[in-house]
Design an enzyme around this catalytic site. Sequence first.
Site, mmCIF file in Angstrom:
data_model
loop_
_atom_site.group_PDB
_atom_site.id
_atom_site.type_symbol
_atom_site.label_atom_id
_atom_site.label_comp_id
_atom_site.label_asym_id
_atom_site.label_seq_id
_atom_site.Cartn_x
_atom_site.Cartn_y
_atom_site.Cartn_z
ATOM 1 C CB SER A 30 -4.273 5.141 -16.887
ATOM 2 O OG SER A 30 -3.394 5.904 -16.118
ATOM 3 N N GLY A 90 0.827 -1.207 0.000
ATOM 4 C CA GLY A 90 0.000 0.000 0.000
ATOM 5 C C GLY A 90 0.852 1.243 0.000
ATOM 6 C CE LYS A 123 -5.113 5.265 -12.083
ATOM 7 N NZ LYS A 123 -5.199 4.620 -13.377
ATOM 8 N N PRO A 134 2.500 4.938 1.204
ATOM 9 C CG PRO A 134 4.234 6.369 0.640
ATOM 10 C CD PRO A 134 2.983 5.780 0.108
ATOM 11 N N GLY A 135 2.468 5.424 4.763
ATOM 12 C CA GLY A 135 1.699 5.975 5.884
ATOM 13 C C GLY A 135 0.371 5.314 6.137
ATOM 14 C CB VAL A 136 -1.697 2.779 4.556
ATOM 15 C CG1 VAL A 136 -2.100 3.797 3.517
ATOM 16 C CG2 VAL A 136 -0.705 1.786 3.992
ATOM 17 N N GLY A 137 0.117 2.346 7.568
ATOM 18 C CA GLY A 137 0.219 1.506 8.756
ATOM 19 C C GLY A 137 0.865 0.150 8.525
ATOM 20 C CE LYS A 138 3.691 0.063 3.091
ATOM 21 N NZ LYS A 138 3.205 1.445 3.042
ATOM 22 C CB THR A 139 6.172 0.227 9.549
ATOM 23 O OG1 THR A 139 6.494 0.567 8.226
ATOM 24 C CG2 THR A 139 7.407 -0.099 10.334
HETATM 25 P P1 ADP Z 1 3.836 2.654 6.375
HETATM 26 O O1 ADP Z 1 4.726 1.617 6.940
HETATM 27 O O2 ADP Z 1 2.660 2.067 5.675
HETATM 28 O O3 ADP Z 1 4.491 3.662 5.545
HETATM 29 P P2 ADP Z 1 3.462 3.386 9.106
HETATM 30 O O4 ADP Z 1 3.190 2.026 9.620
HETATM 31 O O5 ADP Z 1 4.798 3.943 9.367
HETATM 32 O O6 ADP Z 1 3.187 3.444 7.564
HETATM 33 O O7 ADP Z 1 2.351 4.376 9.613
HETATM 34 C C1 ADP Z 1 2.514 5.761 9.769
HETATM 35 C C2 ADP Z 1 1.829 6.215 11.006
HETATM 36 O O8 ADP Z 1 0.459 6.109 10.862
HETATM 37 C C3 ADP Z 1 2.183 5.366 12.204
HETATM 38 O O9 ADP Z 1 2.372 6.190 13.302
HETATM 39 C C4 ADP Z 1 0.983 4.473 12.370
HETATM 40 O O10 ADP Z 1 0.810 4.090 13.702
HETATM 41 C C5 ADP Z 1 -0.131 5.372 11.914
HETATM 42 N N1 ADP Z 1 -1.257 4.612 11.402
HETATM 43 C C6 ADP Z 1 -1.411 4.177 10.141
HETATM 44 N N2 ADP Z 1 -2.572 3.494 10.011
HETATM 45 C C7 ADP Z 1 -3.174 3.514 11.197
HETATM 46 C C8 ADP Z 1 -4.398 2.976 11.709
HETATM 47 N N3 ADP Z 1 -5.232 2.304 10.928
HETATM 48 N N4 ADP Z 1 -4.683 3.175 12.993
HETATM 49 C C9 ADP Z 1 -3.835 3.869 13.759
HETATM 50 N N5 ADP Z 1 -2.681 4.393 13.360
HETATM 51 C C10 ADP Z 1 -2.346 4.228 12.098
#
Ligand code: ADP
Length: 922
Positions: free
Chosen positions: A818, A446, A861, A448-453
């Site tokens: 696209s 997904g 999109k 960036p910033g969607v919570g993968k890590t």
């Molecule tokens: P990624 O690895 O996808 O780039 P991160 O895991 O680093 O993103 O997430 C970025 C920040 O957003 C983190 O602080 C994470 O805890 C927070 N975050 C993302 N998704 C959620 C969620 N569904 N609920 C709570 N916090 C979230």
Amino acid sequence: MQLTVLIKSTEPNLTPPKKTPRYLIRFSVRRIQINKTMAESVELPSRLAILPFRNKVLLPGAIIRIRCTSPTSVKLVEQELWQREDKGLIGILPVRDAAETEVKPVGPTISQDGDTLDQSSKVHGASSDSHKLDAKAQNDVVHWHNRGVAARALHLSRGVEKPSGRVTYIVVLEGLCRFSVQELSTRGTYHTARISSLEMNKTEMEQVEHDPDFIMLSRQFKATAMELISVLEQKQKTGGRTKVLLETVPVHKLADIFVASFEISFEEQLSMLDSVDAKLRLSKATELVDRHLQSIRVAEKITQKVEGQLSKSQKEFLLRQQMRAIKEELGDNDDDEDDLAALERKMQSAGMPQSIWKHAHRELRRLKKMQPQQPGYSSSRAYLDLLADLPWQKASEEHEMDLKSAQERLDSDHYGLAKVKQRIIEYLAVRKLKPDARGPVLCFVGPPGVGKTSLASSIAAALDRKFVRISLGGVKDEADIRGHRRTYIGSMPGRLIDGLKRVAVCNPVMLLDEIDKTGSDVRGDPASALLEVLDPEQNKTFNDHYLNDLSKVIFVATANRAQQIPPPLLDRMEVIELPGYTPEEKLKIAMKHLIPRVLDQHGLSSEYLQIPEGMVQLVIQRYTREAGVRNLERNLASLARAAAVRVAEQEQVVPLNKEVQGLTTPLLENRLTDGAEVEMEVIPMDVNSRDISNTFRITSPLVVNEAILEKVLGPPKFDGREAAERVAAPGICVGLVWTTFGGEVQFVEATEMVGKGDLHLTGQLGDVIKESAQIALTWVRARAADLRLASAEGINLLEGRDIHIHFPAGAIPKDGPSAGVTLVTALVSLFSKKRVRSDTAMTGEMTLRGLVLPVGGIKDKILAAHRCGIKRVIIPERNLKDLVEVPSSVLVNLEILLAKRMEDVLEQALEGGCPWRHQSKL
Ligand code: ADP
């Protein structure tokens, strides 16, 4: 006139002193005198007194000093030289010991009853030696050489030994020219010989001098001799006097002079003496001079090397001694011995498996034999250190896994993501039932910033294991995964092993971050090494050049796009997609998770900072436009920082006197209750009393409002009106694209100008998108009449004009098919002078015939369009199936329009619909 030439010792470094020849002149500094006669031929008498030279040869041009002690030689010197008025001549004839003649007989053999003379160096020694030699020589069978050299005495001195009264002579002789012995006889005690000269006469000389071979040879000889002289002079730093020799003396004589000054074998000396022919002599001499030159060069090289090494090791020794002394002074003298012992202890307690231990122990033994300054010592040392540091046995204790608490943990860390969490719980359940289960590796995909890590780290927490993140972004070198070969200096373990070392347990959850960003080049293919890591069958013996076994590690991977993961790797992973959040979800995440976390990170609480929901919404709408929540979190952190500064400023100011007690901050209260003296702090002159009293008002929480938002975060970056403002003229329309940051809105601008019908494209476009533009233009031109862009069939739409299409955000590279429908829409809008609806965005590939083909990333999109305030989205009809993935909260706010042909798109996109088609909703 006399010319004095100094020739330095020829092989000072190679020849040990004891090998100095007994007869030849000492080689340290050799003096050759050349007088006028050297250059002229000498008249020889028919008979000469003969002085035998044992195993040595006097060559013409050489000067020697001899000491005569035996009765025979003393008699000869006395009668032939000492008692004469003029300086007499004698013949020097080489004789060979009987032992030597067995090898190579030369000349007549007669019984020797006289003595043979040894060379001056010998004579310098005790005279008894000379006697011994004489005694030995007596009755020995000696072999006379049949050629000798006539010599003239340059200096004579007579001595009487005390107390025996024995007379001895020291004679300095100069070799003049060759002769051959016709007949050898004895006159009284010494020998005489009938001789004939072997020197060339004048006419012979002239003949030879004109011989081209001779000319060639003499040139060659002179060149070599000159080289030798230069080398010797360089060493001695003497002037160029020796070179004069080459000019003054006839070359065939020079040959003798040069050879006489080297230390060469008796055989070589004899063969030189026998070289009566001038050409033969020259070529022999050239060979010998050249050999000598080479040996000097080799000797020089060796000396330099030895000197260099010596001085380097001496320097190191000195420094080491100094270091030791300094350490002793500091009481810090743990030397290498202790160091290695400590390393061994550490290795023993590391709990390595038997096979690794054997290998490590062998390496340690090797290390012990090495000097610390030796190359390879430090890399070997670092290797063993690493082996000792690695967590061979150390593991996080695995508790009985409680799925319920794991679910709670996931819920408490993350909002939403129900499907994802469900899949994770399933994964954990399988692990619970079968701990060594070899299921696929989870891969979160997904933007960036969607919570993968953070999901991966929640998995670690749920399993009670340590968590380590390995960033693979930009890794192109296989050695980064597998470690460098240990033969390289500075070789290092791969990132995985390094991660294990960092985390210090052998069973962590290891996150392989951005696995889609590895590339391959000449340095190998990291993906194939990763394949080995992720394959449960292989990772037991994963061969880092350092060590193996990753079987206890739980791997989780992340990627921005699944398509870019090498297929064999993808095959071993289970992809779980995290598409990005809707504004509502973001709001929930912010309120429930981000704000509490941000407050905590800044040492704040809701007592100090309150961010109302409405303001969070504004932050989402005006300050972020992203699929994830990273920027949202960053903005919230900025607000928290502003509040923290405000609170900290209040806490820092300390009152001037005790009267202000009641108004203090918690910090001040603590100080006063401690009973300490109140500290004085200087208050700046320009701070008036009103400011001071304000400061001490009891802190109220900072409640964020729109003004504070603007003050802290700056003016809004985005607003819902962007599309409306930008799509103000014909030729502009809104497309939807897919990037690694998720879906994005992409404006396309087309304009026309006077020209020759060219198409200009700008905005860092890739080949595919450029071709899409060509297709779009072709389609529009082909359909110009149908679309009422031209008044009649066959009219060239581009007559007298150029078209320019630009994709703004020109610094970002763009590519992909696209944008096809967007390009056509922009062109038709341009030619028809009809505006495109600013609330409508579109995506889709178009064929040359005008069919709209499906594209990827529809969900992302549509989310992007929603984020940007777009109300209508045109997508290819065949992408209808993808809509199920789009959250319904988004779909309810959007009008999704399906297009099969390009005309459908134009119908929906252009303001007022398409006049040439009957208006109908698809
Ligand atoms: P990624 O690895 O996808 O780039 P991160 O895991 O680093 O993103 O997430 C970025 C920040 O957003 C983190 O602080 C994470 O805890 C927070 N975050 C993302 N998704 C959620 C969620 N569904 N609920 C709570 N916090 C979230």
